[in-house]
Design a protein around this motif. Structure first.
Motif, PDB file in Angstrom:
ATOM      1  N   TYR A  66     -39.242 -26.404  12.491  1.00  0.00           N
ATOM      2  CA  TYR A  66     -39.241 -25.106  11.795  1.00  0.00           C
ATOM      3  C   TYR A  66     -37.809 -24.648  11.517  1.00  0.00           C
ATOM      4  O   TYR A  66     -36.886 -24.998  12.262  1.00  0.00           O
ATOM      5  CB  TYR A  66     -39.874 -24.009  12.670  1.00  0.00           C
ATOM      6  CG  TYR A  66     -41.323 -24.203  13.047  1.00  0.00           C
ATOM      7  CD1 TYR A  66     -42.327 -23.455  12.417  1.00  0.00           C
ATOM      8  CD2 TYR A  66     -41.697 -25.094  14.052  1.00  0.00           C
ATOM      9  CE1 TYR A  66     -43.663 -23.609  12.788  1.00  0.00           C
ATOM     10  CE2 TYR A  66     -43.025 -25.253  14.425  1.00  0.00           C
ATOM     11  CZ  TYR A  66     -44.006 -24.504  13.787  1.00  0.00           C
ATOM     12  OH  TYR A  66     -45.325 -24.643  14.154  1.00  0.00           O
ATOM     13  N   LEU A  84     -57.640 -28.669   7.613  1.00  0.00           N
ATOM     14  CA  LEU A  84     -57.878 -29.585   6.496  1.00  0.00           C
ATOM     15  C   LEU A  84     -57.403 -30.994   6.833  1.00  0.00           C
ATOM     16  O   LEU A  84     -58.141 -31.965   6.680  1.00  0.00           O
ATOM     17  CB  LEU A  84     -57.163 -29.086   5.232  1.00  0.00           C
ATOM     18  CG  LEU A  84     -57.487 -27.654   4.793  1.00  0.00           C
ATOM     19  CD1 LEU A  84     -56.754 -27.322   3.500  1.00  0.00           C
ATOM     20  CD2 LEU A  84     -58.985 -27.442   4.625  1.00  0.00           C
ATOM     21  N   THR A  85     -56.156 -31.088   7.309  1.00  0.00           N
ATOM     22  CA  THR A  85     -55.575 -32.432   7.501  1.00  0.00           C
ATOM     23  C   THR A  85     -56.254 -33.206   8.635  1.00  0.00           C
ATOM     24  O   THR A  85     -56.272 -34.433   8.613  1.00  0.00           O
ATOM     25  CB  THR A  85     -54.055 -32.329   7.764  1.00  0.00           C
ATOM     26  OG1 THR A  85     -53.837 -31.355   8.768  1.00  0.00           O
ATOM     27  CG2 THR A  85     -53.301 -31.939   6.510  1.00  0.00           C
ATOM     28  N   HIS A  98     -52.899 -23.062  -4.135  1.00  0.00           N
ATOM     29  CA  HIS A  98     -53.613 -23.189  -2.862  1.00  0.00           C
ATOM     30  C   HIS A  98     -53.426 -21.950  -2.001  1.00  0.00           C
ATOM     31  O   HIS A  98     -54.344 -21.542  -1.281  1.00  0.00           O
ATOM     32  CB  HIS A  98     -53.136 -24.444  -2.109  1.00  0.00           C
ATOM     33  CG  HIS A  98     -53.597 -25.717  -2.730  1.00  0.00           C
ATOM     34  ND1 HIS A  98     -53.093 -26.952  -2.395  1.00  0.00           N
ATOM     35  CD2 HIS A  98     -54.541 -25.943  -3.694  1.00  0.00           C
ATOM     36  CE1 HIS A  98     -53.691 -27.891  -3.108  1.00  0.00           C
ATOM     37  NE2 HIS A  98     -54.567 -27.299  -3.911  1.00  0.00           N
ATOM     38  N   ASP A 145     -56.563 -20.104  -0.640  1.00  0.00           N
ATOM     39  CA  ASP A 145     -56.760 -19.943   0.803  1.00  0.00           C
ATOM     40  C   ASP A 145     -57.078 -18.479   1.121  1.00  0.00           C
ATOM     41  O   ASP A 145     -58.015 -18.179   1.863  1.00  0.00           O
ATOM     42  CB  ASP A 145     -55.534 -20.451   1.576  1.00  0.00           C
ATOM     43  CG  ASP A 145     -55.371 -21.973   1.446  1.00  0.00           C
ATOM     44  OD1 ASP A 145     -56.266 -22.630   0.870  1.00  0.00           O
ATOM     45  OD2 ASP A 145     -54.344 -22.497   1.904  1.00  0.00           O
TER      46      ASP A 145
HETATM   47  N1  LIG Z   1     -48.755 -24.911  17.597  1.00  0.00           N
HETATM   48  C1  LIG Z   1     -48.464 -26.094  17.099  1.00  0.00           C
HETATM   49  O1  LIG Z   1     -48.076 -27.033  17.801  1.00  0.00           O
HETATM   50  C2  LIG Z   1     -48.607 -26.329  15.635  1.00  0.00           C
HETATM   51  C3  LIG Z   1     -48.691 -27.645  15.151  1.00  0.00           C
HETATM   52  C4  LIG Z   1     -48.871 -27.840  13.785  1.00  0.00           C
HETATM   53  C5  LIG Z   1     -48.931 -26.750  12.937  1.00  0.00           C
HETATM   54  N2  LIG Z   1     -48.813 -25.489  13.437  1.00  0.00           N
HETATM   55  C6  LIG Z   1     -48.797 -24.331  12.534  1.00  0.00           C
HETATM   56  O2  LIG Z   1     -49.875 -24.417  11.634  1.00  0.00           O
HETATM   57  C7  LIG Z   1     -49.366 -24.367  10.297  1.00  0.00           C
HETATM   58  C8  LIG Z   1     -50.282 -25.096   9.381  1.00  0.00           C
HETATM   59  O3  LIG Z   1     -50.265 -26.452   9.705  1.00  0.00           O
HETATM   60  P1  LIG Z   1     -51.474 -27.360   9.290  1.00  0.00           P
HETATM   61  O4  LIG Z   1     -51.323 -28.611  10.073  1.00  0.00           O
HETATM   62  O5  LIG Z   1     -52.745 -26.580   9.376  1.00  0.00           O
HETATM   63  O6  LIG Z   1     -51.267 -27.514   7.763  1.00  0.00           O
HETATM   64  P2  LIG Z   1     -50.177 -28.289   6.970  1.00  0.00           P
HETATM   65  O7  LIG Z   1     -49.822 -29.567   7.633  1.00  0.00           O
HETATM   66  O8  LIG Z   1     -49.088 -27.397   6.664  1.00  0.00           O
HETATM   67  O9  LIG Z   1     -50.911 -28.762   5.700  1.00  0.00           O
HETATM   68  C9  LIG Z   1     -51.950 -28.190   5.090  1.00  0.00           C
HETATM   69  C10 LIG Z   1     -52.419 -29.249   4.118  1.00  0.00           C
HETATM   70  O10 LIG Z   1     -53.535 -28.772   3.475  1.00  0.00           O
HETATM   71  C11 LIG Z   1     -53.280 -28.728   2.084  1.00  0.00           C
HETATM   72  N3  LIG Z   1     -53.908 -27.496   1.582  1.00  0.00           N
HETATM   73  C12 LIG Z   1     -53.744 -26.206   1.980  1.00  0.00           C
HETATM   74  N4  LIG Z   1     -54.535 -25.379   1.301  1.00  0.00           N
HETATM   75  C13 LIG Z   1     -55.213 -26.172   0.453  1.00  0.00           C
HETATM   76  C14 LIG Z   1     -56.197 -25.911  -0.515  1.00  0.00           C
HETATM   77  N5  LIG Z   1     -56.648 -24.676  -0.754  1.00  0.00           N
HETATM   78  N6  LIG Z   1     -56.685 -26.954  -1.206  1.00  0.00           N
HETATM   79  C15 LIG Z   1     -56.254 -28.209  -0.971  1.00  0.00           C
HETATM   80  N7  LIG Z   1     -55.320 -28.509  -0.065  1.00  0.00           N
HETATM   81  C16 LIG Z   1     -54.807 -27.499   0.636  1.00  0.00           C
HETATM   82  C17 LIG Z   1     -51.803 -28.740   1.909  1.00  0.00           C
HETATM   83  O11 LIG Z   1     -51.424 -29.341   0.717  1.00  0.00           O
HETATM   84  P3  LIG Z   1     -50.546 -28.519  -0.343  1.00  0.00           P
HETATM   85  O12 LIG Z   1     -49.239 -28.203   0.306  1.00  0.00           O
HETATM   86  O13 LIG Z   1     -50.436 -29.457  -1.487  1.00  0.00           O
HETATM   87  O14 LIG Z   1     -51.353 -27.313  -0.642  1.00  0.00           O
HETATM   88  C18 LIG Z   1     -51.358 -29.570   3.104  1.00  0.00           C
HETATM   89  O15 LIG Z   1     -51.401 -30.936   2.804  1.00  0.00           O
HETATM   90  C19 LIG Z   1     -47.964 -24.960  10.421  1.00  0.00           C
HETATM   91  O16 LIG Z   1     -47.131 -24.623   9.340  1.00  0.00           O
HETATM   92  C20 LIG Z   1     -47.520 -24.312  11.714  1.00  0.00           C
HETATM   93  O17 LIG Z   1     -47.130 -22.983  11.475  1.00  0.00           O
HETATM   94  C21 LIG Z   1     -48.668 -25.268  14.766  1.00  0.00           C
END
Ligand SMILES: NC(=O)c1ccc[n+]([C@@H]2O[C@H](COP(=O)([O-])OP(=O)(O)OC[C@H]3O[C@@H](n4cnc5c(N)ncnc54)[C@H](OP(=O)(O)O)[C@@H]3O)[C@@H](O)[C@H]2O)c1
Length: 278
Positions: free
Chosen positions: A47, A206-207, A253, A257
């Motif tokens: 971050y 999602l991922t 997105h 969302d």
């Molecule tokens: N506590 C922890 O250890 C920890 C670990 C991981 C994450 N987190 C937190 O959680 C946040 C989110 O992480 P994440 O792992 O959930 O997500 P992410 O890795 O940031 O990715 C979200 C994925 O979903 C896609 N996406 C989002 N909205 C979409 C939509 N409406 N339609 C299609 N694709 C969509 C994005 O693609 P596009 O970019 O192309 O939209 C991206 O590939 C992080 O930024 C962080 O703040 C915390």
């Protein structure tokens, strides 16, 4: 938590991980598009908390949002989760590390308090240790000093939570976990949370669940709603009481969302998606 306090927590959190040089621009964009909750961490490895602060400053300056109407969440990350860009003295005791990390977060974010402060992860995957208890106590102190409104833990198992509370620690207000459909969307931890009025924050919705996004049942609901499968997953998450995170880098997105908040699923649909991965 009172219903008023619950209503101050936004319906979605915008996650700022893995954005490096785009952190400021994307966080600013998310705020302009309407996100009211921001998740970050004082962990330079994943971050850029200081750039999140720059985005906030720009949003305040342009009257996009005020501090009082924002929900800011950051994290304390212990040594094991950091690289060499530390926000504290590696040789200091844990309570000092928490105090230093918190002071640095407040400086990065240009605020005197965060709405939520999370322990990024326990020191051991297997159990809640004495070191975790020490960090948690220091976080409770930070809250008592007015630097955090609420506390939470992340990357925890049901066992961690049971041991934490059995050891007499105050229960967290938030649990933030990666959420896999194949575990019933973290069913055990979610049940623990709902029994104790703990807000479950789900990330990687999602991922971590590509099969769900491709599933016919989800496609069917998406077609009916004129939405995308991703929006259906977020609507599902909210229907089972989660506070979802999204880390999208795409403006469309971001809008989708947030718009998923208005998608309503029937009870049968919710139960169906809940068991899709099992
Ligand atoms: N506590 C922890 O250890 C920890 C670990 C991981 C994450 N987190 C937190 O959680 C946040 C989110 O992480 P994440 O792992 O959930 O997500 P992410 O890795 O940031 O990715 C979200 C994925 O979903 C896609 N996406 C989002 N909205 C979409 C939509 N409406 N339609 C299609 N694709 C969509 C994005 O693609 P596009 O970019 O192309 O939209 C991206 O590939 C992080 O930024 C962080 O703040 C915390």
């Amino acid at each position: 938590m009172t219903s008023h306090e619950r209503s101050c927590i936004p319906q979605f959190l915008y996650g700022t991980a893995w954005k490096e040089g785009r952190t400021q621009a994307l966080t600013e964009l998310a705020l302009r598009i309407g996100f009211k909750g921001i998740d970050t961490a004082n962990q330079r490895r994943h971050y850029c908390e200081a750039d999140v602060g720059r985005a906030l400053a720009a949003a305040y300056r342009d009257a996009i949002v005020t501090r009082e109407h924002l929900f800011l969440q950051t994290k304390f990350t212990s040594l094991g989760g950091q690289d060499d860009r530390l926000p504290y003295d590696a040789h200091a005791d844990l309570a000092t590390q928490v105090a230093q990390s918190m002071a640095s977060s407040l400086d990065h974010l240009g605020t005197s308090y965060v709405d939520s402060y999370l322990l990024h992860g326990p020191m051991s995957n297997r159990r809640w240790t004495a070191a975790d208890a020490e960090v948690w106590a220091a976080m409770v102190d930070a809250r008592a000093a007015g630097r955090a409104r609420r506390l939470g833990v992340s990357n925890v198992s049901l066992r961690h939570l049971e041991q934490m509370t059995a050891a007499g620690a105050e229960a967290p207000t938030f649990v933030q976990n990666r959420c896999f459909a194949r575990t019933g969307w973290d069913r055990g931890v979610r049940a623990f949370c709902s029994e104790r009025d703990i807000v479950y924050q789900g990330f990687s919705l999602l991922t971590a669940n590509p099969d769900v996004l491709r599933h016919q049942a989800v496609a069917h609901i998406a077609a009916r709603e004129g939405s995308t499968p991703a929006q259906v997953v977020f609507a599902f998450a909210r229907a089972v009481g989660m506070l979802p995170l999204t880390g999208t880098s795409n403006a469309e997105h971001m809008k989708q969302d947030l718009a998923s908040c208005s998608i309503l699923l029937s009870e049968d649909e919710v139960r169906g998606i809940e068991t899709l991965g099992e």
